[in-house]
Design a protein around this motif. Structure first.
Motif, PDB file in Angstrom:
ATOM      1  N   VAL A  14      33.889 -16.155  72.604  1.00 24.04           N
ATOM      2  CA  VAL A  14      33.801 -14.749  72.204  1.00 24.04           C
ATOM      3  C   VAL A  14      34.699 -14.532  70.990  1.00 24.04           C
ATOM      4  O   VAL A  14      35.879 -14.910  70.999  1.00 24.04           O
ATOM      5  N   VAL A  15      34.125 -13.924  69.943  1.00 20.71           N
ATOM      6  CA  VAL A  15      34.903 -13.526  68.768  1.00 20.71           C
ATOM      7  C   VAL A  15      34.772 -12.015  68.607  1.00 20.71           C
ATOM      8  O   VAL A  15      33.684 -11.462  68.672  1.00 20.71           O
ATOM      9  N   ASN A  16      35.905 -11.353  68.414  1.00 20.78           N
ATOM     10  CA  ASN A  16      35.928  -9.892  68.350  1.00 20.78           C
ATOM     11  C   ASN A  16      36.067  -9.416  66.917  1.00 20.78           C
ATOM     12  O   ASN A  16      36.698 -10.067  66.087  1.00 20.78           O
ATOM     13  N   GLY A  17      35.476  -8.252  66.666  1.00 18.42           N
ATOM     14  CA  GLY A  17      35.609  -7.695  65.329  1.00 18.42           C
ATOM     15  C   GLY A  17      34.507  -6.707  65.013  1.00 18.42           C
ATOM     16  O   GLY A  17      33.720  -6.311  65.875  1.00 18.42           O
ATOM     17  N   SER A  18      34.447  -6.334  63.764  1.00 20.58           N
ATOM     18  CA  SER A  18      33.511  -5.321  63.284  1.00 20.58           C
ATOM     19  C   SER A  18      32.243  -5.968  62.749  1.00 20.58           C
ATOM     20  O   SER A  18      31.926  -7.117  63.063  1.00 20.58           O
ATOM     21  N   GLY A  19      31.546  -5.226  61.897  1.00 22.01           N
ATOM     22  CA  GLY A  19      30.303  -5.736  61.337  1.00 22.01           C
ATOM     23  C   GLY A  19      30.479  -6.986  60.500  1.00 22.01           C
ATOM     24  O   GLY A  19      29.575  -7.831  60.426  1.00 22.01           O
ATOM     25  N   GLU A  20      31.642  -7.134  59.858  1.00 22.56           N
ATOM     26  CA  GLU A  20      31.872  -8.338  59.064  1.00 22.56           C
ATOM     27  C   GLU A  20      31.919  -9.583  59.947  1.00 22.56           C
ATOM     28  O   GLU A  20      31.446 -10.652  59.565  1.00 22.56           O
ATOM     29  N   THR A  21      32.478  -9.428  61.137  1.00 21.68           N
ATOM     30  CA  THR A  21      32.482 -10.544  62.079  1.00 21.68           C
ATOM     31  C   THR A  21      31.065 -10.870  62.517  1.00 21.68           C
ATOM     32  O   THR A  21      30.670 -12.044  62.600  1.00 21.68           O
ATOM     33  N   GLY A  22      30.277  -9.833  62.796  1.00 23.88           N
ATOM     34  CA  GLY A  22      28.882 -10.059  63.157  1.00 23.88           C
ATOM     35  C   GLY A  22      28.101 -10.733  62.053  1.00 23.88           C
ATOM     36  O   GLY A  22      27.262 -11.608  62.314  1.00 23.88           O
TER      37      GLY A  22
ATOM     38  N   GLY B 236      24.124 -17.680  68.598  1.00 26.02           N
ATOM     39  CA  GLY B 236      24.965 -16.493  68.437  1.00 26.02           C
ATOM     40  C   GLY B 236      24.338 -15.290  69.101  1.00 26.02           C
ATOM     41  O   GLY B 236      23.126 -15.063  68.983  1.00 26.02           O
ATOM     42  N   GLN B 237      25.156 -14.518  69.813  1.00 26.93           N
ATOM     43  CA  GLN B 237      24.701 -13.301  70.483  1.00 26.93           C
ATOM     44  C   GLN B 237      25.566 -12.124  70.016  1.00 26.93           C
ATOM     45  O   GLN B 237      26.791 -12.152  70.193  1.00 26.93           O
TER      46      GLN B 237
ATOM     47  N   VAL C 166      29.627 -15.392  71.097  1.00 28.42           N
ATOM     48  CA  VAL C 166      29.281 -13.997  71.377  1.00 28.42           C
ATOM     49  C   VAL C 166      30.174 -13.075  70.563  1.00 28.42           C
ATOM     50  O   VAL C 166      31.397 -13.249  70.525  1.00 28.42           O
ATOM     51  N   LYS C 167      29.556 -12.072  69.920  1.00 27.49           N
ATOM     52  CA  LYS C 167      30.316 -11.040  69.223  1.00 27.49           C
ATOM     53  C   LYS C 167      30.029  -9.706  69.902  1.00 27.49           C
ATOM     54  O   LYS C 167      28.973  -9.117  69.722  1.00 27.49           O
ATOM     55  N   PRO C 168      30.971  -9.197  70.736  1.00 26.39           N
ATOM     56  CA  PRO C 168      30.758  -7.891  71.341  1.00 26.39           C
ATOM     57  C   PRO C 168      30.927  -6.772  70.319  1.00 26.39           C
ATOM     58  O   PRO C 168      31.539  -6.968  69.254  1.00 26.39           O
TER      59      PRO C 168
END
Length: 496
Positions: free
Chosen positions: A219-227, A163-164, A191-193
């Protein structure tokens, strides 16, 4: 004051050109997909303080889907030889380079950095992918002496799904740093941008379609919860994060439940030391660039200027002229500085400027909104404080904006004590003509990088990372390959 309507028209035209009918969603298993929950978020264009578009917000189930795709792709990707993986990565790099202008414009649109700097970031990120592709091909195992009755050897194996979690200040540069090393060593990626800057990362992943096997890059997008779902996922066996110290601690805690190894590249409060024998003019001009490049939104910014008292006046004359010469405006124009990346950060930087005043530091330059910047957007003038004491909060805490702090010293030991006197230890700059002193300082400074008579010395081949709370692990050099592999020792008896 710049014409806001002209800037707004230009940016709205860029949005139409770059976004158009293109879909910016998660990229999973070789396809652009919507998040399952139906929620969205809207990254802003910081130059005009308006949303660019909506992007799907991922939940834990979406992360599960990306991890499953990466798991399915791992065996095939790992089975390729390093040479073959390198060929595939170079093919992807060629596609990225064909779309260089598009990726740079997306970066400028969502980050707010000047287009020239965005082009440099994209090119450097691509070069890192190419560098890792080449270095990984030459990475070999070891054959220790196992004695006459046994053969011993050491294999370096990939972790599997990795995970990045990327920051918002250098989205594609850091994509090259992290994903390049992970893929070159046979891992697959989720990857979570950053939620503020997902677009260029999504597009770079989309450009891997038909080149990288499906599922190798997701790539998965989202906020801190996604991270958090990425860093705490039990099937992700390695996590790399770049960002703030508080969030880095959370990533480390989440990874600890499954004893997942982490690479953390965190904050910095980097000293820039100028000794009396230095080329003071060169040091002063470099200091302005070191702290204000990328609007000061760099973990390695040289923000604490430690100047010997004998050359302070000469230094300030040149340095303040260099600061004043920086142009601020629309990042699609030929300027030194655009807006800060997003509203929350803009407010934080302005609060630090007010804190500096309240702590008794002297405002030598800036401190407000630039008069020549567009009427909208998150702009802060290049700002300089003098009469700064080492114990002030502004001298200890990372501002992460176009703000620098000037302090003086009289003796070598004092300079080293002040330079090392923070919780950080990422980068440092030193200006001196004395070679012996340069070597001594390099040994005495608590920093992962020491740059002598220049600044920003991170290039492919040189490891980058921090001491103390600036992080764990190294990126950029061949050491990054070690971050993405684990050693296996094998010893086979020959006398049976």
């Amino acid at each position: 004051m710049a014409d806001g309507s002209e800037t707004r028209d230009r940016h709205e035209s860029e949005i139409r050109s770059l976004i158009g009918e293109r879909e910016f969603g998660n990229y999973v298993g070789g396809e652009t997909v919507l998040a399952s929950a139906g929620a969205t978020f809207a990254p802003e264009d910081p130059t005009i303080a308006e949303p660019i578009m909506t992007v799907p917000e991922s939940d834990a189930g979406d992360v599960d889907d990306a991890v499953a795709a990466a798991s399915d792709a791992f065996a095939e990707w790992r089975a390729l030889t390093p040479l073959d993986r390198g060929d595939v990565l170079r093919e992807w790099s060629a596609v990225l380079r064909d779309h260089h202008d598009e990726l740079a414009r997306l970066t400028t649109l969502e980050v707010g950095k000047p287009i020239a700097a965005a082009r440099e970031d994209v090119e450097t990120g691509i070069r890192f992918v190419e560098y890792y592709a080449s270095v990984a091909a030459g990475k070999e195992g070891r054959v220790p002496d196992g004695g006459t009755d046994a053969l011993a050897y050491v294999e370096e194996e990939p972790y599997g799904v990795t995970g990045q979690i990327l920051p918002w200040n250098y989205p594609l540069l850091l994509l090259g740093w992290k994903v390049g090393a992970a893929l070159a060593t046979g891992n697959t990626c989720v990857v979570k941008p950053a939620e503020q800057t997902p677009l260029a990362t999504i597009r770079a992943a989309q450009l891997s379609a038909g080149v990288l096997p499906d599922g190798v890059l997701n790539v998965v997008n989202g906020s801190g919860e996604t991270g958090a779902a990425v860093s705490g996922h039990d099937a992700i066996r390695k996590v790399s994060f770049t960002g703030s110290v508080p969030v880095g601690r959370e990533v480390m805690r989440a990874a600890a439940d499954d004893v997942t190894p982490v690479t953390l590249e965190l904050g910095g409060k980097n000293p820039f030391l100028v000794f009396p024998d230095a080329d003071v003019e060169d040091a002063a001009e470099t200091a302005a660039a070191a702290g204000l490049y990328n609007n000061g939104q760099s973990c390695d910014s040289g923000t604490r200027l430690l100047v010997h008292e004998d050359v302070e006046a000469e230094f300030l004359d040149v340095y303040l002229d260099a600061v004043a010469s920086r142009t601020v405006g629309d990042p699609f124009a030929d300027v030194s500085q655009g807006p800060l990346c997003h509203r929350e950060h803009w407010e934080s930087v302005r609060d630090y400027v007010e804190l500096g005043k309240s702590e008794g530091a002297t405002l030598l330059a800036g401190g407000g909104r630039p008069t020549d910047a567009p009427t909208d957007g998150y702009y802060v003038e290049p700002t300089v404080f003098g009469d700064v004491e080492p114990g002030m909060r502004i001298a200890q805490e990372e501002v992460f904006g176009p703000v620098q702090f000037v302090m003086t010293f009289s003796e070598y030991e004092e300079a080293i004590e002040v330079a090392n006197g923070t919780e950080y230890g990422l980068a440092s700059g030193v200006f001196t003509r004395d070679v012996a002193r340069a070597h001594r300082i390099a040994s005495d400074l608590d920093a992962g990088s020491v740059w002598v008579n220049h600044y920003f010395g991170t290039v492919p081949g040189t490891p980058f990372g921090g001491f103390k709370q600036s992080g764990i692990g190294r990126e950029c050099g061949s050491e990054a390959l070690d971050e993405y592999t684990q050693s296996k020792s094998v010893r086979i008896a020959l006398d049976r």
